[in-house]
Structures are given as C-alpha cells and as structure tokens.
Design a protein around this motif. Structure first.
Motif, PDB file in Angstrom:
ATOM      1  N   PHE A   1       0.820  -1.219   0.000  1.00 12.85           N
ATOM      2  CA  PHE A   1       0.000   0.000   0.000  1.00 12.85           C
ATOM      3  C   PHE A   1       0.854   1.268   0.000  1.00 12.85           C
ATOM      4  O   PHE A   1       0.562   2.221  -0.716  1.00 12.85           O
ATOM      5  CB  PHE A   1      -0.938   0.025   1.214  1.00 12.85           C
ATOM      6  CG  PHE A   1      -2.020  -1.024   1.161  1.00 12.85           C
ATOM      7  CD1 PHE A   1      -2.799  -1.196   0.038  1.00 12.85           C
ATOM      8  CD2 PHE A   1      -2.261  -1.839   2.250  1.00 12.85           C
ATOM      9  CE1 PHE A   1      -3.803  -2.155  -0.014  1.00 12.85           C
ATOM     10  CE2 PHE A   1      -3.254  -2.797   2.216  1.00 12.85           C
ATOM     11  CZ  PHE A   1      -4.026  -2.962   1.083  1.00 12.85           C
ATOM     12  N   ILE A   2       1.896   1.291   0.803  1.00 17.23           N
ATOM     13  CA  ILE A   2       2.704   2.505   0.940  1.00 17.23           C
ATOM     14  C   ILE A   2       3.776   2.587  -0.142  1.00 17.23           C
ATOM     15  O   ILE A   2       3.883   3.593  -0.844  1.00 17.23           O
ATOM     16  CB  ILE A   2       3.321   2.586   2.350  1.00 17.23           C
ATOM     17  CG1 ILE A   2       2.195   2.757   3.389  1.00 17.23           C
ATOM     18  CG2 ILE A   2       4.317   3.745   2.453  1.00 17.23           C
ATOM     19  CD1 ILE A   2       2.616   2.645   4.829  1.00 17.23           C
ATOM     20  N   ASN A   3       4.579   1.535  -0.304  1.00 20.19           N
ATOM     21  CA  ASN A   3       5.706   1.589  -1.241  1.00 20.19           C
ATOM     22  C   ASN A   3       5.291   1.532  -2.701  1.00 20.19           C
ATOM     23  O   ASN A   3       5.889   2.202  -3.540  1.00 20.19           O
ATOM     24  CB  ASN A   3       6.704   0.467  -0.946  1.00 20.19           C
ATOM     25  CG  ASN A   3       7.337   0.624   0.424  1.00 20.19           C
ATOM     26  OD1 ASN A   3       7.586   1.732   0.875  1.00 20.19           O
ATOM     27  ND2 ASN A   3       7.571  -0.485   1.087  1.00 20.19           N
ATOM     28  N   ASP A   4       4.279   0.728  -3.026  1.00 20.66           N
ATOM     29  CA  ASP A   4       3.874   0.579  -4.428  1.00 20.66           C
ATOM     30  C   ASP A   4       2.792   1.573  -4.837  1.00 20.66           C
ATOM     31  O   ASP A   4       2.904   2.247  -5.854  1.00 20.66           O
ATOM     32  CB  ASP A   4       3.387  -0.847  -4.703  1.00 20.66           C
ATOM     33  CG  ASP A   4       4.496  -1.879  -4.509  1.00 20.66           C
ATOM     34  OD1 ASP A   4       5.676  -1.542  -4.733  1.00 20.66           O
ATOM     35  OD2 ASP A   4       4.179  -3.016  -4.128  1.00 20.66           O
ATOM     36  N   LEU A   5       1.736   1.641  -4.039  1.00 21.03           N
ATOM     37  CA  LEU A   5       0.607   2.513  -4.401  1.00 21.03           C
ATOM     38  C   LEU A   5       0.797   3.945  -3.916  1.00 21.03           C
ATOM     39  O   LEU A   5       0.030   4.832  -4.265  1.00 21.03           O
ATOM     40  CB  LEU A   5      -0.698   1.940  -3.835  1.00 21.03           C
ATOM     41  CG  LEU A   5      -1.100   0.562  -4.367  1.00 21.03           C
ATOM     42  CD1 LEU A   5      -2.383   0.090  -3.703  1.00 21.03           C
ATOM     43  CD2 LEU A   5      -1.250   0.575  -5.877  1.00 21.03           C
ATOM     44  N   LYS A   6       1.820   4.153  -3.074  1.00 18.83           N
ATOM     45  CA  LYS A   6       2.153   5.489  -2.550  1.00 18.83           C
ATOM     46  C   LYS A   6       1.010   6.091  -1.737  1.00 18.83           C
ATOM     47  O   LYS A   6       0.761   7.290  -1.774  1.00 18.83           O
ATOM     48  CB  LYS A   6       2.545   6.455  -3.685  1.00 18.83           C
ATOM     49  CG  LYS A   6       3.613   5.940  -4.619  1.00 18.83           C
ATOM     50  CD  LYS A   6       4.923   5.735  -3.930  1.00 18.83           C
ATOM     51  CE  LYS A   6       6.005   5.321  -4.926  1.00 18.83           C
ATOM     52  NZ  LYS A   6       7.049   4.520  -4.332  1.00 18.83           N
ATOM     53  N   ILE A   7       0.303   5.236  -0.989  1.00 19.39           N
ATOM     54  CA  ILE A   7      -0.746   5.720  -0.089  1.00 19.39           C
ATOM     55  C   ILE A   7      -0.052   6.195   1.190  1.00 19.39           C
ATOM     56  O   ILE A   7       0.704   5.441   1.796  1.00 19.39           O
ATOM     57  CB  ILE A   7      -1.759   4.607   0.232  1.00 19.39           C
ATOM     58  CG1 ILE A   7      -2.456   4.150  -1.048  1.00 19.39           C
ATOM     59  CG2 ILE A   7      -2.773   5.077   1.272  1.00 19.39           C
ATOM     60  CD1 ILE A   7      -3.366   2.943  -0.877  1.00 19.39           C
ATOM     61  N   ASN A   8      -0.308   7.448   1.592  1.00 21.11           N
ATOM     62  CA  ASN A   8       0.361   7.928   2.802  1.00 21.11           C
ATOM     63  C   ASN A   8      -0.309   7.350   4.047  1.00 21.11           C
ATOM     64  O   ASN A   8      -1.406   6.807   3.987  1.00 21.11           O
ATOM     65  CB  ASN A   8       0.439   9.463   2.831  1.00 21.11           C
ATOM     66  CG  ASN A   8      -0.920  10.128   2.968  1.00 21.11           C
ATOM     67  OD1 ASN A   8      -1.799   9.651   3.664  1.00 21.11           O
ATOM     68  ND2 ASN A   8      -1.085  11.248   2.289  1.00 21.11           N
ATOM     69  N   SER A   9       0.373   7.462   5.170  1.00 23.90           N
ATOM     70  CA  SER A   9      -0.100   6.788   6.384  1.00 23.90           C
ATOM     71  C   SER A   9      -1.456   7.310   6.853  1.00 23.90           C
ATOM     72  O   SER A   9      -2.269   6.549   7.364  1.00 23.90           O
ATOM     73  CB  SER A   9       0.938   6.900   7.501  1.00 23.90           C
ATOM     74  OG  SER A   9       1.267   8.246   7.741  1.00 23.90           O
ATOM     75  N   ALA A  10      -1.724   8.592   6.661  1.00 23.10           N
ATOM     76  CA  ALA A  10      -3.036   9.132   7.052  1.00 23.10           C
ATOM     77  C   ALA A  10      -4.138   8.518   6.201  1.00 23.10           C
ATOM     78  O   ALA A  10      -5.191   8.135   6.712  1.00 23.10           O
ATOM     79  CB  ALA A  10      -3.047  10.652   6.918  1.00 23.10           C
ATOM     80  N   ASN A  11      -3.883   8.401   4.910  1.00 22.97           N
ATOM     81  CA  ASN A  11      -4.875   7.793   4.021  1.00 22.97           C
ATOM     82  C   ASN A  11      -5.000   6.303   4.250  1.00 22.97           C
ATOM     83  O   ASN A  11      -6.056   5.725   4.007  1.00 22.97           O
ATOM     84  CB  ASN A  11      -4.547   8.079   2.555  1.00 22.97           C
ATOM     85  CG  ASN A  11      -4.907   9.485   2.143  1.00 22.97           C
ATOM     86  OD1 ASN A  11      -5.645  10.179   2.823  1.00 22.97           O
ATOM     87  ND2 ASN A  11      -4.366   9.919   1.036  1.00 22.97           N
TER      88      ASN A  11
END
Length: 84
Positions: free
Chosen positions: A33-43
C-alpha cells in the motif's frame, strides 16, 4: 467470498487514495500500500476504516500494523469475517 472478489473490493476501496496508477493497474497480492501505491499513512487509516465499513468488521491495532499489502489485508479480512 473468493480471493478475486476480495481483491476487486479492495481495489475499489483503495482507488481514491492511490498516487501510483501504474502499480494500481497491475495490483496483485504482493502490492504494498505505501511503497507501491504510494498511499500515505493518514490515508491508510482511511483505507482501514473503509475496509471495516465495507466488510462490517472491526480491525484491531495489531492487525492494522500488519496490513501493509494486499495479501495481509485479505488475510485479516478473511480472519475477521470467519470470527463473526
């Protein structure tokens, strides 16, 4: 619910939060979610809340910390649904 259905529902949930369309287009169980899709921690918190609402489950803090990729999200959803 089978694996493909769960992945499709997860794609619908994460789509508004992604920052990398290419990774989303080839989303697999290994997609992070974070590294590939670049979703930030708040999202990512929003994603988890949306998952809880969609599947009518409660995700505890320990499970939230493990929910880093599609496979872990699917495992947690499956476990929580089986506990109902």
């Amino acid at each position: 619910m089978n694996k493909e259905q769960t992945i499709e529902q997860l794609k619908t949930i994460v789509k508004p939060y992604i920052q990398n369309q290419e990774a989303f287009d080839v989303l697999t169980e290994d997609t992070d979610f974070i590294n590939d899709l670049k979703i930030n921690s708040a999202n990512l918190v929003d994603v988890i809340l949306d998952i809880e609402e969609k599947f009518d489950i409660i995700i505890d803090n320990e499970s939230m910390e493990r929910m880093v990729n599609v496979k872990s999200a699917m495992d947690i959803i499956e476990t929580k649904l089986s506990e109902k």
